[in-house]
Design a protein around this motif. Structure first.
Motif, PDB file in Angstrom:
ATOM      1  N   UNK A   1      -3.699  -2.241  10.184  1.00 43.23           N
ATOM      2  CA  UNK A   1      -3.462  -3.473   9.420  1.00 43.23           C
ATOM      3  C   UNK A   1      -2.705  -4.423  10.333  1.00 43.23           C
ATOM      4  N   UNK A   2      -3.393  -5.425  10.857  1.00 47.10           N
ATOM      5  CA  UNK A   2      -2.768  -6.301  11.834  1.00 47.10           C
ATOM      6  C   UNK A   2      -2.292  -5.469  13.012  1.00 47.10           C
ATOM      7  N   UNK A   3      -1.043  -5.660  13.460  1.00 48.18           N
ATOM      8  CA  UNK A   3      -0.526  -4.895  14.597  1.00 48.18           C
ATOM      9  C   UNK A   3      -0.026  -3.509  14.228  1.00 48.18           C
ATOM     10  N   UNK A   4      -0.087  -3.161  12.939  1.00 50.40           N
ATOM     11  CA  UNK A   4       0.500  -1.911  12.470  1.00 50.40           C
ATOM     12  C   UNK A   4      -0.561  -0.846  12.221  1.00 50.40           C
ATOM     13  N   UNK A   5      -0.163   0.397  12.440  1.00 46.82           N
ATOM     14  CA  UNK A   5      -0.940   1.554  11.997  1.00 46.82           C
ATOM     15  C   UNK A   5      -0.188   2.173  10.827  1.00 46.82           C
ATOM     16  N   UNK A   6      -0.919   2.516   9.777  1.00 47.54           N
ATOM     17  CA  UNK A   6      -0.287   3.012   8.543  1.00 47.54           C
ATOM     18  C   UNK A   6      -0.899   4.337   8.156  1.00 47.54           C
ATOM     19  N   UNK A   7      -0.050   5.279   7.768  1.00 46.35           N
ATOM     20  CA  UNK A   7      -0.456   6.642   7.429  1.00 46.35           C
ATOM     21  C   UNK A   7      -1.029   6.695   6.024  1.00 46.35           C
ATOM     22  N   UNK A   8      -2.260   7.176   5.899  1.00 43.95           N
ATOM     23  CA  UNK A   8      -2.968   7.155   4.620  1.00 43.95           C
ATOM     24  C   UNK A   8      -2.613   8.303   3.668  1.00 43.95           C
TER      25      UNK A   8
ATOM     26  N   UNK B   1       0.827  -1.206   0.000  1.00 43.65           N
ATOM     27  CA  UNK B   1       0.000   0.000   0.000  1.00 43.65           C
ATOM     28  C   UNK B   1       0.863   1.259   0.000  1.00 43.65           C
ATOM     29  N   UNK B   2       1.985   1.210   0.695  1.00 43.99           N
ATOM     30  CA  UNK B   2       2.890   2.361   0.710  1.00 43.99           C
ATOM     31  C   UNK B   2       3.404   2.668  -0.694  1.00 43.99           C
ATOM     32  N   UNK B   3       3.707   1.619  -1.439  1.00 42.88           N
ATOM     33  CA  UNK B   3       4.182   1.821  -2.811  1.00 42.88           C
ATOM     34  C   UNK B   3       3.081   2.421  -3.680  1.00 42.88           C
ATOM     35  N   UNK B   4       1.849   1.916  -3.552  1.00 38.64           N
ATOM     36  CA  UNK B   4       0.734   2.484  -4.310  1.00 38.64           C
ATOM     37  C   UNK B   4       0.555   3.958  -3.956  1.00 38.64           C
ATOM     38  N   UNK B   5       0.607   4.270  -2.671  1.00 38.28           N
ATOM     39  CA  UNK B   5       0.451   5.668  -2.231  1.00 38.28           C
ATOM     40  C   UNK B   5       1.549   6.560  -2.797  1.00 38.28           C
TER      41      UNK B   5
ATOM     42  N   UNK C   1      -4.274  14.783  -5.325  1.00 43.74           N
ATOM     43  CA  UNK C   1      -4.338  15.659  -4.150  1.00 43.74           C
ATOM     44  C   UNK C   1      -5.665  15.533  -3.400  1.00 43.74           C
ATOM     45  N   UNK C   2      -6.286  14.386  -3.470  1.00 34.16           N
ATOM     46  CA  UNK C   2      -7.571  14.190  -2.785  1.00 34.16           C
ATOM     47  C   UNK C   2      -7.387  14.083  -1.273  1.00 34.16           C
ATOM     48  N   UNK C   3      -6.277  13.529  -0.836  1.00 37.22           N
ATOM     49  CA  UNK C   3      -5.974  13.455   0.592  1.00 37.22           C
ATOM     50  C   UNK C   3      -4.454  13.550   0.742  1.00 37.22           C
TER      51      UNK C   3
END
Length: 222
Positions: A201-208, A78-82, A137-139
């Motif tokens: 996501x599981x034990x992780x929090x990920x910045x959107x 997801x980080x790569x997609x972002x 630039x939507x978020x």
């Protein structure tokens, strides 16, 4: 626990142009590219190699449960997609969502729309809406002199979140490529969760949100 920043990603296919017909021309394919890391630099590296369209293998699965290894790989993908979305790279990827809650796809709707969504009963309609309503630039988040600001239009109207406390910027940096939720300040993480700015996501929090270095259009328009 495997850290998302060290999780390995499978190789992807890449081309030098966005248009599928142009990508068929000689010299436009970059072939299969390995992603050796570090994760934070992969988006920049692909851009510098000339990648303007990439195809990720497999499906990013948000239903895989709490296994730390799988969660780390999901965060990395997801980080790569972002990061590629932030550079306006055309990303071809698949997404599997849980059947509930309804509308979960909107959390990710600032990202390049996937080629398919699996899971929810309204997946086809969700994908069509995502494709039709997506724009750059939507978020996003930006860092000013002594503050950070998030500008979010995933739900239509503009929502702003501005903070000048140093712990907010520090927490964003730590969550950018995923971090154990227990490792960041609880109050700051609670604020971000309330504003739907992190994904668990599981034990992780990920910045959107993705970060920008310059406005693609007038800031007041964004």
């Amino acid at each position: 626990m495997t850290a998302p920043t060290t999780a390995s990603l499978p190789a992807l296919l890449a081309w030098r142009d966005y248009d599928p017909s142009a990508c068929e021309l000689p010299g436009m394919s970059l072939g299969e590219l390995a992603l050796p890391g570090p994760l934070e630099s992969e988006g920049d590296r692909l851009w510098q190699l000339g990648a303007r369209r990439v195809r990720l293998p497999g499906t990013i699965d948000l239903t895989a449960g709490a296994d730390p290894g799988q969660a780390a790989r999901t965060v990395a993908a997801l980080s790569l997609v972002r990061d590629l979305t932030a550079r306006a790279v055309l990303v071809e990827w698949g997404l599997r969502l849980p059947t509930a809650p309804a509308g979960a796809w909107q959390l990710l709707s600032h990202l390049q729309p996937p080629r398919l969504i699996e899971g929810p009963t309204d997946a086809h309609e969700a994908l069509r809406t995502w494709q039709q309503s997506h724009y750059l630039c939507k978020c996003l988040w930006r860092k000013g002199p002594g503050f950070v600001q998030i500008r979010d239009r995933r739900w239509g109207e503009l929502r702003r979140f501005t903070a000048d406390e140093p712990e907010y910027e520090d927490t964003i940096e730590r969550l950018a490529y995923g971090a154990p939720a227990a490792s960041v300040p609880r109050a700051v993480l609670a604020d971000f969760r309330t504003e739907h700015l992190v994904l668990d996501i599981g034990p992780f929090a990920w910045w959107l949100p993705y970060r920008i270095s310059r406005w693609l259009q007038e800031p007041m328009t964004v």
